[in-house]
Design a protein around this motif. Structure first.
Motif, mmCIF file in Angstrom:
data_model
loop_
_atom_site.group_PDB
_atom_site.id
_atom_site.type_symbol
_atom_site.label_atom_id
_atom_site.label_comp_id
_atom_site.label_asym_id
_atom_site.label_seq_id
_atom_site.Cartn_x
_atom_site.Cartn_y
_atom_site.Cartn_z
ATOM 1 N N UNK A 310 1.113 -1.231 -0.216
ATOM 2 C CA UNK A 310 0.190 -0.126 0.083
ATOM 3 C C UNK A 310 1.079 1.279 -0.266
ATOM 4 N N UNK A 311 2.010 1.280 0.750
ATOM 5 C CA UNK A 311 2.535 2.597 0.689
ATOM 6 C C UNK A 311 4.023 2.193 -0.179
ATOM 7 N N UNK A 312 4.207 1.226 -1.679
ATOM 8 C CA UNK A 312 5.188 1.733 -1.570
ATOM 9 C C UNK A 312 6.232 2.511 -2.210
ATOM 10 N N UNK A 313 7.126 3.456 -1.850
ATOM 11 C CA UNK A 313 6.852 4.194 -2.802
ATOM 12 C C UNK A 313 8.228 4.083 -3.738
ATOM 13 N N UNK A 314 8.621 3.114 -4.220
ATOM 14 C CA UNK A 314 9.756 2.932 -5.087
ATOM 15 C C UNK A 314 11.043 3.081 -4.766
ATOM 16 N N UNK A 315 11.178 3.853 -3.701
ATOM 17 C CA UNK A 315 12.535 3.754 -3.038
ATOM 18 C C UNK A 315 12.910 3.416 -1.312
ATOM 19 N N UNK A 316 12.444 3.313 -0.682
ATOM 20 C CA UNK A 316 12.047 3.356 1.067
ATOM 21 C C UNK A 316 12.416 1.484 1.114
ATOM 22 N N UNK A 317 13.074 1.007 1.304
ATOM 23 C CA UNK A 317 13.906 -0.730 1.756
ATOM 24 C C UNK A 317 12.932 -0.560 2.996
ATOM 25 N N UNK A 318 12.231 -1.943 2.624
ATOM 26 C CA UNK A 318 11.781 -2.594 4.204
ATOM 27 C C UNK A 318 11.797 -3.931 4.186
ATOM 28 N N UNK A 319 12.016 -3.775 5.770
ATOM 29 C CA UNK A 319 12.657 -4.652 7.277
ATOM 30 C C UNK A 319 11.950 -5.748 7.689
ATOM 31 N N UNK A 320 11.064 -6.808 7.320
ATOM 32 C CA UNK A 320 10.009 -7.451 8.337
ATOM 33 C C UNK A 320 10.682 -8.107 9.015
ATOM 34 N N UNK A 321 10.229 -8.153 10.532
ATOM 35 C CA UNK A 321 11.653 -8.865 11.579
ATOM 36 C C UNK A 321 10.232 -9.593 11.976
ATOM 37 N N UNK A 322 10.448 -11.193 12.507
ATOM 38 C CA UNK A 322 9.190 -11.843 12.700
ATOM 39 C C UNK A 322 10.079 -13.412 13.387
ATOM 40 N N UNK A 323 8.887 -13.614 14.656
ATOM 41 C CA UNK A 323 9.660 -15.168 15.115
ATOM 42 C C UNK A 323 10.252 -16.209 13.508
ATOM 43 N N UNK A 338 13.187 -6.801 -4.012
ATOM 44 C CA UNK A 338 14.038 -6.494 -4.452
ATOM 45 C C UNK A 338 14.255 -5.484 -3.331
ATOM 46 N N UNK A 339 13.948 -4.564 -2.658
ATOM 47 C CA UNK A 339 12.957 -3.557 -1.486
ATOM 48 C C UNK A 339 12.224 -4.443 -0.460
ATOM 49 N N UNK A 340 12.572 -5.895 -0.066
ATOM 50 C CA UNK A 340 12.299 -6.251 1.106
ATOM 51 C C UNK A 340 12.725 -6.863 2.101
ATOM 52 N N UNK A 341 13.371 -6.965 3.185
ATOM 53 C CA UNK A 341 14.135 -8.229 3.462
ATOM 54 C C UNK A 341 13.350 -8.712 4.841
ATOM 55 N N UNK A 342 13.794 -9.891 4.737
ATOM 56 C CA UNK A 342 12.693 -11.071 5.607
ATOM 57 C C UNK A 342 14.262 -10.905 7.425
ATOM 58 N N UNK A 343 13.056 -11.187 7.851
ATOM 59 C CA UNK A 343 15.219 -11.094 9.503
ATOM 60 C C UNK A 343 13.956 -11.739 10.052
ATOM 61 N N UNK A 344 14.290 -12.881 10.188
ATOM 62 C CA UNK A 344 13.827 -13.923 11.209
ATOM 63 C C UNK A 344 14.534 -14.337 12.570
ATOM 64 N N UNK A 345 14.013 -13.807 13.428
ATOM 65 C CA UNK A 345 14.743 -13.504 14.821
ATOM 66 C C UNK A 345 13.811 -12.889 16.192
ATOM 67 N N UNK A 346 14.269 -13.739 17.375
ATOM 68 C CA UNK A 346 13.420 -13.269 18.632
ATOM 69 C C UNK A 346 13.365 -12.065 18.936
ATOM 70 N N UNK A 347 13.062 -10.634 19.489
ATOM 71 C CA UNK A 347 12.796 -9.703 19.465
ATOM 72 C C UNK A 347 14.106 -9.761 21.178
ATOM 73 N N UNK A 348 13.278 -10.199 21.644
ATOM 74 C CA UNK A 348 13.579 -9.912 22.766
ATOM 75 C C UNK A 348 14.788 -10.235 22.911
#
Ligand SMILES: C[S@@+](CC[C@H](N)C(=O)[O-])C[C@H]1O[C@@H](n2cnc3c(N)ncnc32)[C@H](O)[C@@H]1O
Length: 477
Positions: A310-323, A338-348
């Protein structure tokens, strides 16, 4: 009355009705025409090739479909041979007509993309067999569109079933039962169909859409990860409404694909709250992205959120973090970008921030997340943001302590094993955790909910401080 007796009555009733069914002398059956426009518009929403009309009668609905989609393969089935005889006399090409019982559909497994059934299933004494049979003949991802009678209230339906129905049977009609939402949901669930829509529409009609999921296995997620199914199901059901306030086609696609019992995750207050939260965060993050188009957006506890689209502006890179288990499911459902990276992590416990660039404005989103943390974990998380990212904004959903203490009263979270552990009376409390942090705005979700309903207006007037809110912090080293 026995099952055979009901069917005998239906056969007699509809053998008599067949000749006049589509004429001015159809009497009570003229009412059936009210269903056809809604079925047509429901069908238009998705492509289909092979369609089955259960209890097709003289095929008035198939006639409309044949005119509109002459190239599609249409099939009709009805218990009453006379109905099928009248339907066959129309000589419609590409339309197959079969005498048979909808409780045991005589078709191959996975033969149809869509099954429709108008004003017929209330005649079936073994109605579960009908749903089971529909599930079998539908292709994975295929839809059942049901139209029938219902009543506005349970009391009215009770009267219909216990007073009106026996009288109707005495008068020689084979009607069995008028169904409500819970009954249809149970029938769908038992058959392995996901009930996606159940609405009471004009003329005492139920309008239901159920789907055979593409994946028959239930998604396996941990306790906190499961809570991501709540906004997912709500965004899917909101997107399917006739006038949706938010549109999330990806949520619709995911819910159609997975075997999810959507109903327990989609209740009124959670629904309205998620819609308000989505609108509010979309607006807030959207404004920040206009100002900082090259920002790094970090979506903490992203679940199955698709704000990126919905918000992609063609330049910002998004980092999607979850368990890890959420990210595994997410990988299967979302195409890589290409502008989305998935990060698999326990935030705590994990260093989730290491691969995220530190040289630009950072917009951190913590939606539906911090209430599952302890105060110490919230402090650590804010500290990690401060230490690793020189400047940016945190958009955090905050909960009031009273709401956090009463999670078993929450209309959807109580159906999960997750528990709320963190609440604050004011966003100022988090500001104090970190020097250099400034709370620039704190907005109750009621501010958005009041746009849409009287409940929202009343809540905004009397309950504002107890509602979840979006706190926006600016941070700078
Ligand atoms: C009120 S008519 C509806 C016809 C058509 N669907 C329409 O909307 O105009 C109900 C139809 O359901 C059929 N029916 C009743 N029980 C059935 C069963 N067990 N299997 C198949 N058809 C059945 C009847 O023969 C009748 O044609």
């Amino acid at each position: 009355m026995t099952d055979e007796k009901y069917k005998e009555l239906s056969l007699k009733e509809f053998t008599k009705a067949a000749e006049v069914y589509e004429t001015d002398r159809a009497g009570v059956y003229k009412m059936c025409k009210k269903d056809y426009p809604d079925v047509l518009s429901e069908l238009e929403r998705e492509p289909f090739e092979d369609l089955l009309d259960c209890g097709c009668g003289t095929a008035p609905m198939l006639t409309l479909l044949h005119e509109k989609y002459p190239e599609k393969h249409l099939t009709g089935i009805d218990l009453t041979p006379k109905m099928i005889e009248v339907a066959k006399a129309k000589n419609m090409e590409n339309v197959e007509l079969v005498v048979g019982d909808c409780e045991d559909l005589p078709f191959e497994d996975c033969s149809f993309d869509a099954v429709i059934c108008c004003q017929s299933f209330h005649h079936y004494p073994n109605v579960q067999k009908f749903f089971d049979s529909v599930q079998r003949v539908l292709r994975p991802g295929g839809r059942l569109i049901l139209r029938d009678m219902t009543a506005r209230t349970g009391a009215a339906r009770w009267l219909m079933n216990n007073v009106e129905m026996p009288v109707i049977n005495l008068a020689g009609h084979g009607d069995v039962h008028v169904y409500g939402k819970d009954e249809v949901r149970t029938l769908c669930r038992n058959a392995g169909l996901n009930m996606e829509i159940f609405e009471k529409r004009d003329f005492f009609r139920l309008h239901c859409v159920a789907r055979r999921p593409v994946e028959s296995r239930q998604v396996q997620l941990g306790d906190v990860e499961e809570t991501a199914l709540i906004p997912l199901c709500i965004k899917a059901s909101e997107s399917r409404r006739r006038a949706p306030r938010i549109s999330d086609p990806k949520a619709v696609e995911i819910v159609s694909t997975l075997a999810i019992d959507t109903d327990k995750y989609d209740k009124y207050f959670s629904h309205e709250g998620v819609v308000a939260r989505t609108v509010l965060i979309d607006e807030t993050a959207g404004h920040l992205l206009e100002k900082y188009p090259d920002a790094a957006v970090i979506n903490l506890g992203c679940g199955f959120d698709d704000r990126f689209s919905r918000l992609d502006n063609g330049s910002a890179h998004w980092y999607q973090v979850d368990l890890p288990d959420s990210i595994e499911v997410r990988k299967k459902l979302f195409a890589p970008h290409e502008r989305q990276t998935l990060i698999s992590a326990d935030l705590s416990t994990d260093s989730w921030f290491e691969d995220i660039p530190k040289d630009r404005v950072t917009i951190v989103i913590a939606e539906g997340l911090l209430m599952y943390f302890t105060e110490a974990q919230v402090k650590t998380l804010l500290g990690q943001i401060s230490e690793n990212f020189p400047r940016g904004f945190l958009l955090a959903e905050l909960m009031h302590p009273i709401a956090a203490k009463n999670d078993r009263m929450h209309d959807t979270v109580k159906h999960t094993n997750a528990h709320f552990t963190f609440g604050v009376k004011s966003g100022r409390e988090l500001e104090r955790y970190q020097p250099g942090w400034e709370l620039i705005r704190e907005t109750s979700f009621f501010t958005v909910m009041r746009r849409y309903s009287a409940v929202g207006k009343i809540g905004d007037t009397f309950m504002r401080k107890y509602m979840n809110r979006l706190a926006v912090y600016k941070f700078k080293r």
